[in-house]
Design an enzyme around this catalytic site. Structure first.
Site, PDB file in Angstrom:
ATOM      1  N   HIS A   1      16.190  82.473 -14.101  1.00 27.33           N
ATOM      2  CA  HIS A   1      17.546  82.100 -14.537  1.00 27.33           C
ATOM      3  C   HIS A   1      17.566  81.020 -15.601  1.00 27.33           C
ATOM      4  O   HIS A   1      18.645  80.536 -15.952  1.00 27.33           O
ATOM      5  CB  HIS A   1      18.372  81.597 -13.356  1.00 27.33           C
ATOM      6  CG  HIS A   1      18.749  82.661 -12.386  1.00 27.33           C
ATOM      7  ND1 HIS A   1      19.912  83.392 -12.478  1.00 27.33           N
ATOM      8  CD2 HIS A   1      18.106  83.130 -11.300  1.00 27.33           C
ATOM      9  CE1 HIS A   1      19.977  84.246 -11.476  1.00 27.33           C
ATOM     10  NE2 HIS A   1      18.890  84.117 -10.744  1.00 27.33           N
TER      11      HIS A   1
ATOM     12  N   LYS B   1      32.497  74.069 -16.926  1.00 31.83           N
ATOM     13  CA  LYS B   1      31.146  74.406 -16.452  1.00 31.83           C
ATOM     14  C   LYS B   1      30.457  73.109 -16.094  1.00 31.83           C
ATOM     15  O   LYS B   1      31.024  72.025 -16.324  1.00 31.83           O
ATOM     16  CB  LYS B   1      30.353  75.171 -17.512  1.00 31.83           C
ATOM     17  CG  LYS B   1      30.398  74.554 -18.913  1.00 31.83           C
ATOM     18  CD  LYS B   1      29.681  75.417 -19.930  1.00 31.83           C
ATOM     19  CE  LYS B   1      30.493  76.582 -20.439  1.00 31.83           C
ATOM     20  NZ  LYS B   1      30.067  77.883 -19.969  1.00 31.83           N
ATOM     21  N   ARG B   2      29.242  73.175 -15.547  1.00 32.32           N
ATOM     22  CA  ARG B   2      28.502  71.952 -15.296  1.00 32.32           C
ATOM     23  C   ARG B   2      28.377  71.147 -16.588  1.00 32.32           C
ATOM     24  O   ARG B   2      28.291  71.731 -17.679  1.00 32.32           O
ATOM     25  CB  ARG B   2      27.101  72.288 -14.748  1.00 32.32           C
ATOM     26  CG  ARG B   2      27.111  72.768 -13.321  1.00 32.32           C
ATOM     27  CD  ARG B   2      27.647  71.724 -12.386  1.00 32.32           C
ATOM     28  NE  ARG B   2      26.706  70.638 -12.238  1.00 32.32           N
ATOM     29  CZ  ARG B   2      26.053  70.363 -11.116  1.00 32.32           C
ATOM     30  NH1 ARG B   2      26.254  71.074 -10.031  1.00 32.32           N
ATOM     31  NH2 ARG B   2      25.207  69.347 -11.050  1.00 32.32           N
TER      32      ARG B   2
ATOM     33  N   LYS C   1      24.872  72.376 -22.836  1.00 34.28           N
ATOM     34  CA  LYS C   1      26.143  73.118 -22.872  1.00 34.28           C
ATOM     35  C   LYS C   1      27.116  72.511 -23.890  1.00 34.28           C
ATOM     36  O   LYS C   1      28.150  73.087 -24.185  1.00 34.28           O
ATOM     37  CB  LYS C   1      26.772  73.160 -21.479  1.00 34.28           C
ATOM     38  CG  LYS C   1      25.944  73.964 -20.466  1.00 34.28           C
ATOM     39  CD  LYS C   1      26.603  73.952 -19.096  1.00 34.28           C
ATOM     40  CE  LYS C   1      25.743  74.548 -17.988  1.00 34.28           C
ATOM     41  NZ  LYS C   1      25.784  76.022 -17.947  1.00 34.28           N
TER      42      LYS C   1
ATOM     43  N   LYS D   1      34.127  86.107 -17.034  1.00 34.21           N
ATOM     44  CA  LYS D   1      35.403  85.982 -16.313  1.00 34.21           C
ATOM     45  C   LYS D   1      36.542  85.777 -17.305  1.00 34.21           C
ATOM     46  O   LYS D   1      37.631  86.350 -17.169  1.00 34.21           O
ATOM     47  CB  LYS D   1      35.343  84.796 -15.337  1.00 34.21           C
ATOM     48  CG  LYS D   1      34.314  84.984 -14.242  1.00 34.21           C
ATOM     49  CD  LYS D   1      33.963  83.696 -13.516  1.00 34.21           C
ATOM     50  CE  LYS D   1      32.658  83.881 -12.753  1.00 34.21           C
ATOM     51  NZ  LYS D   1      32.066  82.623 -12.286  1.00 34.21           N
TER      52      LYS D   1
ATOM     53  N   THR E   1      28.246  83.057 -17.001  1.00 33.02           N
ATOM     54  CA  THR E   1      29.035  84.074 -16.308  1.00 33.02           C
ATOM     55  C   THR E   1      30.518  83.776 -16.431  1.00 33.02           C
ATOM     56  O   THR E   1      31.346  84.681 -16.328  1.00 33.02           O
ATOM     57  CB  THR E   1      28.646  84.172 -14.821  1.00 33.02           C
ATOM     58  OG1 THR E   1      28.433  82.848 -14.328  1.00 33.02           O
ATOM     59  CG2 THR E   1      27.389  84.989 -14.629  1.00 33.02           C
TER      60      THR E   1
HETATM   61  C1  NBG Z   1      21.785  79.563 -14.544  1.00 32.43           C
HETATM   62  C2  NBG Z   1      21.903  79.690 -16.055  1.00 32.43           C
HETATM   63  C3  NBG Z   1      23.161  80.421 -16.452  1.00 32.43           C
HETATM   64  C4  NBG Z   1      23.235  81.749 -15.719  1.00 32.43           C
HETATM   65  C5  NBG Z   1      23.100  81.510 -14.231  1.00 32.43           C
HETATM   66  C6  NBG Z   1      23.105  82.800 -13.449  1.00 32.43           C
HETATM   67  C7  NBG Z   1      20.222  78.138 -13.301  1.00 32.43           C
HETATM   68  C8  NBG Z   1      18.819  77.776 -13.058  1.00 32.43           C
HETATM   69  N1  NBG Z   1      20.468  79.041 -14.240  1.00 32.43           N
HETATM   70  O1  NBG Z   1      23.163  80.654 -17.829  1.00 32.43           O
HETATM   71  O2  NBG Z   1      21.884  78.401 -16.630  1.00 32.43           O
HETATM   72  O3  NBG Z   1      24.435  82.398 -15.995  1.00 32.43           O
HETATM   73  O4  NBG Z   1      21.887  80.846 -13.944  1.00 32.43           O
HETATM   74  O5  NBG Z   1      22.126  83.656 -13.890  1.00 32.43           O
HETATM   75  O6  NBG Z   1      21.087  77.625 -12.646  1.00 32.43           O
END
Ligand code: NBG
Length: 851
Positions: free
Chosen positions: A388, A580-581, A586, A695, A691
């Site tokens: 991920h 987002k976080r 980001k 949405k 993601t």
């Molecule tokens: C996160 C990514 C996102 C991705 C999500 C789900 C982790 C390690 N990775 O870009 O930063 O959408 O995983 O796949 O949290």
């Protein structure tokens, strides 16, 4: 769409032996029907639970008890379907998939369960007669926030799709007592308060005291000679008990109800004789209590690795209990281990559960006495791993010394696995020490470490990234040697999100539009239907409806903002959303610097020019990891800028900046449908997928974004002309960083003006923000400065398009109608067919075998 099981007889298929039949005849006679779903039955159920479960009376019946009573009646119905499903799976014995995730960001459950079971109208009218609005009761529920961000929410979307598609699937995770912390904002700074989410009970879980396993930590390995070779026993150490808590996951419009099983750690019942003899009762109690710490708290780090021993304990505790459970289920019907990979697929959600590869191997070798090669084959055929992130700070590497101490037998096995793996490497690249060093599971150096991603790749038959571009980077940039060794192991599986939660539940207005114009509600499970909306793109009636739904959603968000932040926003303004976080990659910083520029520009304008300004409400929300000092400073900057802008009467009607505290799933459900544009502006090549971009697109919000992660594929589906794409491309990043190193970057004059204002104290004491500006001037790793002018250009395009509202709305409709590919249903079908090799197993609801 027809929704089965409004009221159906229970159907246990399969043949029951005559003796059993007789013994159980009373039992079966008493339990033939599912609970009824008419208003009276629902009302009676609610009141019964208020009285018998909550021990409250009808005179003491507030909204919260109405929520709880309703939740328990929904839970009753879920349990019926759940039992029916599990019974059916046991009889049919299909291959199952087990989705192992340290995080599930479930959010709220009441609305989701009611919608998926098709009981919205019934509950609505049942509650109305009791004096409650169903929609109000949703708000009584606390979010289950057992995850950090995208990764945890993805797991929850996947679980919804698996149940809806009737795949025999289980989610496994940990039941943290403290979920994601609650964020407060004081004086512009983030504060963190522990989230003891279970304080008012949790109707959505079922405690399974009948499902318990013992997990060992520490101890030593004893080698014993035997006729069949040497045997290794892992002994001593500490024992901890794992107790199962089940959360039923209803599929949409189906009886199929899957399960997420979460483990909670409890003291093991073993009697500690030493402590007893030593008369040291209280310290014996303390030692026991320590075992409960394991599942106490979710680590609040998103995309960063935390090398704490407790975290490794969580990981092992999780997989050890899970594998006991999976193997117990397998053994119910099978005695041949060669069948294991034909009946069991295990998906690792990132490297967090990777030690599970070694745990299965250990069980096969030490407990089942299977030979090394055969055992390894079973393991690798069973496991698959999803990567991920390619951010180096997120890659897990556990010190060998830590694993040796905590899991001594596992460390031995890892060495053995690595040894055999490196033989393969030597065969492919004879004498190439460099290749061995770069591929080895063990990283040499002052402190030897186990590279969990390497272990996951070696121990799996399939490795996938989460968006096309990310999968390319995984294959070619991060693990090129692995890809050369095993070219067929690497796949892409672009993420997806569930249209049930993110359209149907979050945006009822849009759902009605879709139902009306598509003349069906099939889109809820077959999202490809939405493409037909494009036929009506020029129909003024649709455009008007679209506008009014967006307006309604914006008013809903404006109310929420007023309630939570005390800020009044203009609902005719363009809602520009970045949620987002909070992470440097980001680039919330790029956004707020752009906002400052906008503010300064408005201030300088003549009244005539101001009349042309597009009014904006800029919304931020997101949490920073408690130890991430720079991200927390970004939050402070955003809030300080907001404070100045929101109190400046001169710009009042043109610009508002809002930081909504404590971002979570249920808040996202309010924000996403209300947004006009959404910011997906990570440095190209850093966001694996994203993601929320999906949405937003589903909800007709236009992306302003870089060509990063899944934005690339969204652009392919939606068309770049219907988005605002800007910025450096992935292949330009290395060059841009070099330019920065060589001090060849000329800072855009507009950005210089922004810096100057920060330095002059326009937004508060400049020393607070100095580290932010320094990070840009000395390094700017995320290339905020080089992307800044391109970002402003894109924002200018946004303003220009906003002025022609009908054209804007058309693009918005095109966005929604191009989202088929981003449904998690599509993603789950791909995983099922191309990685897991599993098939749907639909629970039959006919009542031909009633007892
Ligand atoms: C996160 C990514 C996102 C991705 C999500 C789900 C982790 C390690 N990775 O870009 O930063 O959408 O995983 O796949 O949290």
């Amino acid at each position: 769409m027809s929704i089965p099981l409004k009221h159906t007889a229970r159907t246990t298929t399969g043949v029951v032996p005559p003796t059993e039949k007789k013994k159980g005849s009373k039992l079966f006679a008493l339990k033939t029907d599912f609970l009824k779903n008419d208003e009276d039955s629902i009302q009676k159920g609610i009141l019964d639970h208020v009285e018998y479960t909550l021990a409250r009376t009808k005179y003491n019946f507030d909204s919260f008890s109405a929520y709880q009573g309703s939740a328990y009646t929904v839970r009753d119905r879920l349990i019926e379907r759940w039992n029916e499903t599990q019974q059916y799976y046991t009889e049919k014995d299909p291959k199952r998939v087990y989705y192992l995730s340290m995080e599930f960001l479930m959010g709220r459950s009441l609305q989701n369960a009611i919608y998926n079971m098709g009981l919205k109208d019934e509950y609505h009218s049942a509650l109305l007669e009791l004096g409650f609005e169903l929609e109000d009761l949703y708000e009584e529920e606390k979010d289950a926030a057992l995850g950090n961000g995208g990764l945890g929410r993805l797991a929850s979307c996947f679980m919804d799709s698996l149940a809806t598609l009737k795949y025999p699937a289980w989610g496994y995770g940990l039941r943290y007592n403290y979920g994601m912390f609650e964020q407060g904002i004081y004086d512009g700074y983030q504060t963190e308060v522990p989230d003891y989410w279970l304080v008012a009970g949790n109707p959505w879980e079922i405690e399974r005291l009948d499902v318990q396993y013992t997990v060992r930590f520490y101890g030593h390995v004893t080698e014993r000679k035997s006729s069949e070779g040497n045997k290794f026993d892992w002994e001593g150490g500490e024992l901890v008990q794992a107790i199962a808590y089940d959360a039923p996951i209803p599929g949409y419009a189906t009886t199929n109800t899957n399960n997420i099983r979460l483990w909670s750690s409890k003291p093991h019942k073993e009697f500690d004789l030493d402590a007893f003899n030593g008369g040291n009762y209280l310290s014996a109690v303390e030692a026991k209590q320590r075992s409960e710490n394991i599942t106490s708290v979710l680590y609040p780090n998103d995309n960063t690795y935390s090398g704490k021993e407790l975290r490794l304990k969580q990981q092992y505790f999780f997989v050890a209990a899970t594998l006991c459970d999976i193997i117990r289920r397998f053994k119910k019907n099978h005695s041949n281990w060669a069948d294991f990979p034909n009946k069991v697929a295990i998906q690792l959600n990132d490297t967090h559960p990777t030690i599970g590869i070694v745990e299965l191997f250990r069980k096969l070798i030490d407990e089942e006495h299977i030979q090394w090669d055969e055992a390894w084959q079973i393991v690798t055929k069973t496991y698959a791993y999803t990567n991920h992130t390619i951010l180096p700070e997120a890659l897990e590497m556990w010190p060998v010394s830590l694993i040796e101490n905590l899991l001594p037998r596992h460390m031995q096995l890892i060495y053995g696995i690595n040894h055999r793996f490196l033989l393969q490497v030597t065969q492919k690249w004879p004498g190439d020490i460099g290749k061995m060093r770069s591929l080895s599971i063990i990283q040499e150096g002052d402190e030897k470490k186990v590279r969990m991603a390497h272990l996951a790749i070696v121990g799996s038959h399939c490795v996938n990234g989460v968006a096309a571009m990310h999968s390319e980077l995984v294959r070619n940039a991060v693990f090129p040697d692995f890809a050369a060794l095993w070219p067929n192991k690497f796949q892409n599986k672009t993420n997806g999100v569930t249209p049930r939660r993110w359209i149907q539940q979050a945006n009822p207005g849009l759902s009605s539009i879709l139902n009306k114009w598509l003349k069906t509600d099939k889109w809820v499970t077959q999202l490809e239907c939405v493409k037909d909306l494009k036929q009506h793109i020029n129909n003024p009636e649709l455009i008007e409806e679209w506008k009014s739904v967006k307006q309604f959603n914006k008013e809903r968000l404006a109310d929420f903002i007023h309630k939570t932040c005390g800020i009044q926003v203009n609902t005719n303004a363009l809602f520009d959303v970045h949620i987002k976080r909070i992470h440097e990659y980001k680039r919330q910083l790029l956004n707020i610097l752009g906002v400052i520029y906008r503010y300064l520009s408005i201030k300088k304008m003549s009244p005539k020019d101001r009349a042309n300004v597009v009014s904006r409400v800029v919304v931020f929300a997101g949490k920073a990891a408690p130890g991430y000092v720079m991200a927390k400073r970004h939050i402070k900057l955003i809030n300080s800028v907001a404070e100045v802008i929101n109190n400046d009467k001169e710009v009042d009607q043109y610009l508002k900046v809002v930081f909504i505290p404590n971002y979570n799933v249920s808040i996202a459900q309010v924000i996403v449908p209300a947004s006009d544009i959404n910011q997906q502006i990570s440095t190209a090549g850093t966001e694996a997928s994203g993601t929320s971009n999906m949405k937003f697109t589903m909800n007709g919000s236009l992306i302003i974004g870089t060509l990063d992660g899944a934005n690339v594929e969204i652009a392919e589906e939606v068309g770049q002309e219907n988005m605002f794409i800007f910025g450096l491309r992935t292949h330009e990043i290395a060059g841009a960083r070099e330019k920065m190193r060589q001090k060849e970057v000329v800072i855009d004059s507009r950005l210089q003006e922004v810096f100057l204002n920060i330095e002059l104290g326009t937004f508060g004491p400049p020393e607070i923000f100095k580290p932010i500006l320094d990070s840009l001037m000395y390094n700017d790793f995320y290339l905020t400065m080089q992307d800044f002018p391109l970002y402003l250009d894109a924002q200018a395009e946004v303003d220009a398009l906003w002025k022609t509202q009908d054209a804007w709305i058309r693009k918005s409709i095109i966005n929604t109608s191009s989202t088929y590919f981003f449904s998690s249903d599509r993603a789950m079908k791909e995983y099922a067919e191309e990685i897991w090799n599993i098939e749907p197993c639909e629970v039959e609801t006919s009542d031909y075998r009633r007892y």
